[in-house]
Motif scaffolding. Structure first.
Motif, PDB file in Angstrom:
ATOM      1  N   ASP A   1       0.746  -1.176  -0.171  1.00 12.57           N
ATOM      2  CA  ASP A   1       0.024  -0.119  -0.039  1.00 12.57           C
ATOM      3  C   ASP A   1       0.970   1.362  -0.216  1.00 12.57           C
ATOM      4  N   SER A   2       2.004   1.065   0.207  1.00 16.48           N
ATOM      5  CA  SER A   2       3.056   2.312   0.528  1.00 16.48           C
ATOM      6  C   SER A   2       3.647   2.720  -0.769  1.00 16.48           C
ATOM      7  N   VAL A   3       3.653   2.214  -1.744  1.00 17.33           N
ATOM      8  CA  VAL A   3       4.376   2.307  -3.084  1.00 17.33           C
ATOM      9  C   VAL A   3       3.758   2.295  -4.338  1.00 17.33           C
ATOM     10  N   GLN A   4       4.249   2.512  -5.475  1.00 18.60           N
ATOM     11  CA  GLN A   4       3.296   2.759  -6.570  1.00 18.60           C
ATOM     12  C   GLN A   4       3.312   1.495  -7.318  1.00 18.60           C
ATOM     13  N   ALA A   5       2.502   1.264  -8.387  1.00 20.34           N
ATOM     14  CA  ALA A   5       2.339  -0.101  -9.096  1.00 20.34           C
ATOM     15  C   ALA A   5       3.455  -0.504  -9.558  1.00 20.34           C
ATOM     16  N   HIS A   6       4.306   0.291  -9.935  1.00 17.59           N
ATOM     17  CA  HIS A   6       5.712  -0.135 -10.812  1.00 17.59           C
ATOM     18  C   HIS A   6       6.838  -0.456  -9.936  1.00 17.59           C
ATOM     19  N   GLU A   7       6.597  -0.250  -8.553  1.00 16.93           N
ATOM     20  CA  GLU A   7       7.498  -0.338  -7.409  1.00 16.93           C
ATOM     21  C   GLU A   7       7.059  -1.917  -6.662  1.00 16.93           C
ATOM     22  N   GLN A   8       5.996  -2.428  -6.980  1.00 21.70           N
ATOM     23  CA  GLN A   8       5.597  -3.511  -6.038  1.00 21.70           C
ATOM     24  C   GLN A   8       6.618  -4.554  -5.851  1.00 21.70           C
TER      25      GLN A   8
END
Length: 398
Positions: free
Chosen positions: A335-342
């Motif tokens: 929940d803490s990062v963006q989609a490309h950082e999962q």
């Protein structure tokens, strides 16, 4: 109408997590007898487990970032294929060595090397599976999906050693051959049932940013996974000694009690993670705080244990609390990062998990030499500190 699953490939991921954990735990169940039969020392077994933890720590973040670039399914297939091949090589070596023991240095090199490579490649599975869940699940539904993966791991922890012990009673080498089939099954199920999807889209205004342990967005998830793994590994490595020394049991009876305690851990984890799946709207920070308090009380209470049933009860309570913590720090990281950082975020968290696997056994055994209660009191303090940190972080976020 049939409900659409939150994550399309979740059943395949759950199966892979279940059988992968079973294979990992099967090795732990038989390494003691194998070491004794090959004429090795106890520290050689510890070295093999530590080596796996070191490579896990060093590689997990890279696996997660790689899945961001080339796709989750491809990384899972590569890692599970290598995991299966290395496990088969290890099984063949042990089978051959038990019939004609080789030189000690060769046995140590083979066991430590293969186990370390198993850790290297299986380190790809947890962060990639967590990232795939984060790709498809909405933020409010991630904790429940992560809990399904956690329940699969817990079930593997319970069934793996029990099944390995039953098979090893008939044929020690056969145990590793059977365990080697498990990653093969996981590979086939992932190839068959996990849909292929393109890698997450990167932002167009610059290169992908690599996430480090100290990224401010991951501060609480990293703190939670480190505290949890330190606690769990300390409890695992000391329970057998504690059962023998505090409960005055014979070594064989102490080993049996340790097995029962770890079984109670698996049951406690499963029950707690079912609750996480049921109450999907509870924020991850609150689950972490609640679980850390319960688990801290459970582990601290081990210092007061005087009877076998009390040891089982305290371990079950501690594991029940851990069952709230484990899926929640994964969901919070997602929940803490963006989609490309999962993938990178899940990998960073998993690498800290490997660090805890390395440090926990060393700290636990050193403290145990000072006093049998000392490791458990330290774990209680660490978890209560985590509960306080999660509560404060929740207030800041609000």
């Amino acid at each position: 109408m049939r409900s659409i699953p939150v994550v399309s490939g979740l059943p395949a991921l759950v199966f892979a997590a279940w059988v992968g954990t079973m294979a990992m735990m099967a090795f732990v169940a038989v390494i003691g007898p194998v070491v004794r039969l090959l004429g090795l020392s106890e520290w050689h077994a510890g070295l093999s487990v530590t080596a796996a933890g070191v490579l896990w720590m060093l590689s997990a973040r890279r696996w997660g970032a790689l899945s961001d670039r080339i796709g989750r399914r491809r990384v899972l297939l590569i890692a599970l294929a290598a995991y299966a091949v290395i496990y088969i090589v290890m099984a063949v070596f042990v089978d051959t060595a038990l019939q004609a023991p080789p030189a000690v240095w060769l046995s140590v090199l083979a066991l430590v090397g293969t186990r370390a490579l198993v850790g290297l490649f299986y380190a790809a599975v947890p962060p990639t599976a967590a990232a795939l869940v984060a790709d498809e699940a909405a933020p409010g539904q991630r904790a429940g999906a992560m809990a399904k993966l956690g329940s699969a791991n817990a079930l593997g922890m319970v069934i793996g050693p029990a099944a390995a012990g039953w098979v090893a009673f008939h044929d020690l080498a056969l145990t590793l051959y059977v365990a080697a089939l498990l990653p093969v099954l996981a590979l086939l199920v992932i190839a068959w049932r996990l849909p292929s999807a393109p890698p997450p889209a990167a932002p167009t205004n610059g290169p992908r940013a690599a996430l480090a342990w100290y990224d401010p967005r991951l501060r609480l998830p990293v703190m939670a996974v480190f505290a949890a793994m330190i606690s769990v590994t300390i409890a695992q490595v000391t329970v057998g000694f504690f059962a023998i020394d505090r409960l005055q049991l014979a070594p064989a009876a102490g080993a049996r009690m340790a097995g029962l305690a770890l079984t109670a851990v698996g049951v406690g984890l499963i029950v707690a993670q079912v609750l996480v799946m049921t109450f999907k709207n509870m924020p991850p920070r609150r689950w972490i705080a609640l679980g850390a308090v319960i688990s801290g009380i459970g582990f601290s209470s081990v210092a007061l244990v005087q009877a076998p049933w009390q040891l089982l009860a305290t371990y079950a309570v501690a594991a029940f609390g851990m069952g709230f913590v484990f899926p929640s720090f994964q969901a919070l990281a997602a929940d803490s990062v963006q989609a490309h950082e999962q993938g990178a975020a899940a990998g960073a968290v998993a690498s800290v998990q490997g660090l805890g696997m390395v440090i926990g056994p060393m700290v636990g055994t050193l403290l145990y030499r000072a006093a049998p209660s000392a490791p458990y009191l330290l774990v209680g303090l660490v978890l209560l500190g985590l509960a306080a940190a999660a509560t404060l972080d929740g207030r800041r976020a609000a």
